[in-house]
Design a protein around this motif. Structure first.
Motif, PDB file in Angstrom:
ATOM      1  N   SER A  73       2.550  -2.801   1.635  1.00 27.49           N
ATOM      2  CA  SER A  73       3.364  -1.764   1.006  1.00 27.49           C
ATOM      3  C   SER A  73       3.863  -2.290  -0.339  1.00 27.49           C
ATOM      4  O   SER A  73       3.649  -3.470  -0.682  1.00 27.49           O
ATOM      5  CB  SER A  73       4.563  -1.443   1.900  1.00 27.49           C
ATOM      6  N   GLU A 106       3.580   3.619   7.742  1.00 26.27           N
ATOM      7  CA  GLU A 106       4.037   2.519   6.896  1.00 26.27           C
ATOM      8  C   GLU A 106       5.202   1.789   7.545  1.00 26.27           C
ATOM      9  O   GLU A 106       6.078   2.397   8.145  1.00 26.27           O
ATOM     10  CB  GLU A 106       4.444   3.052   5.517  1.00 26.27           C
ATOM     11  N   TRP A 156       3.793  -3.188   5.275  1.00 33.22           N
ATOM     12  CA  TRP A 156       2.414  -2.726   5.401  1.00 33.22           C
ATOM     13  C   TRP A 156       2.339  -1.211   5.263  1.00 33.22           C
ATOM     14  O   TRP A 156       3.072  -0.489   5.924  1.00 33.22           O
ATOM     15  CB  TRP A 156       1.827  -3.134   6.749  1.00 33.22           C
ATOM     16  N   VAL A 157       1.416  -0.725   4.444  1.00 27.30           N
ATOM     17  CA  VAL A 157       1.166   0.706   4.333  1.00 27.30           C
ATOM     18  C   VAL A 157       0.339   1.168   5.524  1.00 27.30           C
ATOM     19  O   VAL A 157       0.547   2.239   6.081  1.00 27.30           O
ATOM     20  CB  VAL A 157       0.425   1.051   3.017  1.00 27.30           C
TER      21      VAL A 157
END
Length: 129
Positions: free
Chosen positions: A108, A97, A101-102
Motif C-alpha cells: 500500500s 487493503e 498491503w493493497v
C-alpha cells in the motif's frame, strides 16, 4: 548476464551502484488488484491443491529461499536491501487493503513509505552525498 556485461562496458554506468531488495512476506489471500487481475498466490495454491493451512508457511519458505539467493549474489557494486519482514503482514482472511498491503503482492502507500525508509538508509550508506 547481458545487462551486467552492458553496464561493465559502459563508461557512464560502469561504477554505478545497483540496489536490489529481498521483497517481503506476502500472504496468499482473496485480495486481487481488481478488473479480474489477481489474486495470484492463492489461486496457484488452490490449483495445486495445497491446503489453506499450508499457504503462509509455504510462502514464508519460498520468500526466505529467494532472500537467501539474493543475499548470496555477491556481485560487484550490487547492494541488497533486506526488506523481508519489514511490512506488517496481512492476515490470510483479509480480503482488501491492509495497513501495508493493497492486495496479495503489492504494498500500500503506507507500505511503500516504510520500504522507502529501508531503501533510503541503504542508499545513503553507499552514496552519502
Amino acid at each position: 548476464g547481458e545487462i551486467s556485461r552492458r553496464v561493465q562496458a559502459s563508461r557512464v554506468n560502469r561504477d554505478a551502484p545497483l540496489f536490489i531488495h529481498t521483497y517481503d512476506f506476502a500472504t496468499p489471500r482473496e485480495a486481487g488488484f481488481g478488473f479480474g487481475r489477481g489474486p495470484w498466490l492463492c489461486r496457484a495454491f488452490e490449483a495445486h491443491n495445497i491446503p489453506r493451512m499450508r499457504w503462509v508457511p509455504l510462502m514464508d519458505e519460498l520468500l526466505s529461499r529467494l532472500r537467501a539467493l539474493v543475499l548470496d549474489l555477491a556481485l560487484p557494486n550490487v547492494h541488497v536491501i533486506d526488506t523481508l519482514g519489514t511490512l506488517q503482514r496481512a492476515d490470510i482472511t483479509d480480503t482488501g487493503e491492509t495497513l501495508h498491503w493493497v492486495n496479495e503482492i503489492h504494498p500500500s502507500a503506507e507500505g511503500y513509505r516504510v520500504l522507502a525508509q529501508a531503501w533510503k538508509r541503504e542508499i545513503e550508506s553507499v552514496l552519502p552525498d
